[in-house]
Design an enzyme around this catalytic site. Sequence first.
Site, short mmCIF file in Angstrom:
data_model
loop_
_atom_site.label_atom_id
_atom_site.label_comp_id
_atom_site.label_asym_id
_atom_site.label_seq_id
_atom_site.Cartn_x
_atom_site.Cartn_y
_atom_site.Cartn_z
CE LYS A 278 -3.41 2.12 3.34
NZ LYS A 278 -3.78 2.43 4.28
CG ASP A 283 -5.73 7.59 5.13
OD1 ASP A 283 -6.48 8.29 4.54
OD2 ASP A 283 -5.60 6.69 5.50
CE LYS A 290 -6.07 8.35 8.57
NZ LYS A 290 -6.65 7.68 9.43
CG ASP A 301 -1.84 5.11 4.82
OD1 ASP A 301 -1.58 4.14 5.64
OD2 ASP A 301 -3.22 5.15 4.11
CG ASP A 360 -9.74 7.49 7.64
OD1 ASP A 360 -8.16 7.83 6.35
OD2 ASP A 360 -9.34 7.46 8.04
CD GLU A 362 -6.51 5.10 3.01
OE1 GLU A 362 -7.74 5.08 3.74
OE2 GLU A 362 -5.65 5.51 3.61
NE ARG A 364 -10.27 -1.66 4.88
CZ ARG A 364 -11.39 -2.16 5.51
NH1 ARG A 364 -11.87 -2.58 6.09
NH2 ARG A 364 -10.51 -0.96 6.69
N1 BES Z 1 -3.58 4.15 6.91
C1 BES Z 1 -5.10 4.08 7.92
C2 BES Z 1 -4.12 3.07 9.16
C3 BES Z 1 -3.38 3.44 10.27
C4 BES Z 1 -4.10 4.40 11.54
C5 BES Z 1 -2.30 3.26 9.61
C6 BES Z 1 -3.25 4.72 12.41
C7 BES Z 1 -1.51 4.02 11.16
C8 BES Z 1 -1.51 4.31 12.18
C9 BES Z 1 -5.95 3.45 7.85
O1 BES Z 1 -6.41 3.85 5.86
C10 BES Z 1 -7.21 4.00 7.76
O2 BES Z 1 -7.65 5.05 7.87
N2 BES Z 1 -7.55 3.16 8.41
C11 BES Z 1 -9.13 2.89 9.06
C12 BES Z 1 -10.67 1.91 8.82
C13 BES Z 1 -11.66 2.15 9.23
C14 BES Z 1 -12.26 3.75 8.60
C15 BES Z 1 -12.30 1.01 8.59
C16 BES Z 1 -8.87 3.23 10.67
O3 BES Z 1 -8.44 2.43 11.21
O4 BES Z 1 -9.78 4.05 11.59
ZN ZN Z 2 -4.90 4.46 5.24
MN MN Z 3 -7.55 6.03 6.29
#
Ligand code: BES
Ligand code: ZN
Ligand code: MN
Length: 511
Positions: A278, A283, A290, A301, A360, A362, A364
């Site tokens: 990825k 992000d 966020k 990210d 968010d 994104e 996947r």
């Molecule tokens: N890049 C983030 C995940 C992340 C969070 C990486 C903190 C490193 C530190 C990912 O794209 C994300 O935002 N995931 C969301 C998924 C949710 C919306 C289902 C998350 O983990 O909140």
């Molecule tokens: Zn992300």
């Molecule tokens: Mn995200």
Amino acid sequence: MKEIIEVRLKTRTVDFSKCKTDLLVVGHFSDAKGLDKVNAELNRKLDGAIERLIELGDFEGKEGTSAIVYGNANIGAKRVLLLGLGERKKATPDTIRKTAARAANRAVSMKAKNMSLALHRAVGGRLDPSKMGQACAEGTYFGSFRYDEFVTENENGRPEKLGVEVIESDPSKTKKLSKGVNNGVIIGRAQSYARTLMNRPANIINPVEIAKAAKKLAREHKNLSCTVYDEKKLVAKGMGGILAVGSGSVNKPRLIILEYTPAGRVSPKVPRVGFVGKAITFDSGGISIKPAPNMDQMKLDKTGGIAVLCTMKAVAELGLGVHVLGLIPSAENLPGGSSYRPGDIITTFSKKTVEVLNTDAEGRMVMCDALHYADKENCDIIIDIATLTGACKVALGCYMAGLMGNDEKLIKQLQRAAVDSGEKVWPMPSGDEYAKEMKSKIADLRNIGSKWGGACTAAAFLRQFVGERKWAHLDIAGVDIFEKGTETSAEGSSGFGVRLLTSFLMNLAAK
Ligand code: BES
Ligand code: ZN
Ligand code: MN
């Protein structure tokens, strides 16, 4: 822009006490009975200084502890740095790696021009000398790494160069040691390059820039080739996931395809491996934006994608006998007038449709297109690596990556690689219960599950795109960053993944 610290590393046969150096690094076990051969020799020439240090209780050899003894006219070193190795029976190559990192970090901080490592000596014949050479070299790069290419002030300056040698007095041992050192140099340099790219902010590096770095890598290595899908090609191919995530930014998305073809004949027993990493260059969360605190960390990210890029570099330089495809779906996730929205239904490369309920989630969305590509390209094994979920960070903290998959043998191989590389993993589930949560009423899939088990539902989503292939997923959210500097590392990107994936391939190729 400043270059990263230039580390030159070699192996040399020399008497430990005669070695001329700013910093001679030796190890000592906490449960050692007396001094080992090297330390005893140094101790004698230093009039018993090491023995006194230990007798006074100032240094016990516990892991993570250290002491400095200054040289005299009888030895070549200006300083002897004693580093604790902990209990002898617990020592692994990673003990040596971490200890070398600690030494290198210290050497850079004290502005030493050179450093000589005799760490492997304390371990004696118990561990493979080549593995120890590798660990010394990897640790040296790891600990000496600094990210300061945009610091224009010189006051906090650090040396531009660090000369490092792994020293050994017995010439019959130098050869194996040096083979490992040479491998470790390749891997360590690849990881440092990864950390530089990972640390670069989103105004400097974006999908187009990552593609340029990949193209450059392919030009420099004759066993590597690189193809880049730009936005037009992505449309032509129907890669709706990557396009959706990239739609909100002026920095257009890319799918970067690197292929490593070994020079010699590859044993038919060795599987064709596909890596998918990825690479979200920033992000923000998109329309499902966020919260502001720590949002800057989301420049990291792209860690999975850069780990794949730099693993390809390492593999090409090691010349491993295994066929590898490295796929890097890259986009910037920003809110804007052209962004994808919650509620949108996206047709992915596989033709499976996805209802977007949170922009968010994104990672996947870009990964699913690349995973399907790997399946279509007949990869026997697909391993993906992604800073995928905050939930994984909640579950495992910052010490190990989540490991999911559909094949027990592959999981074991990755656990093995984790032990070898010191980049730790922990198994987590991603089966039917979790997959059920990812079903949508108005599309084939939805991009978020329930409130709970977010790392597992995310993995279950990815699982839908690998067909019948053997697949493993590494969720590296949490291990991508050192929020504060440590004894073994500067703060910022950890470079996680390069050593793990390279170790996995080295083990495969060794078959
Ligand atoms: N890049 C983030 C995940 C992340 C969070 C990486 C903190 C490193 C530190 C990912 O794209 C994300 O935002 N995931 C969301 C998924 C949710 C919306 C289902 C998350 O983990 O909140
Ligand atoms: Zn992300
Ligand atoms: Mn995200």
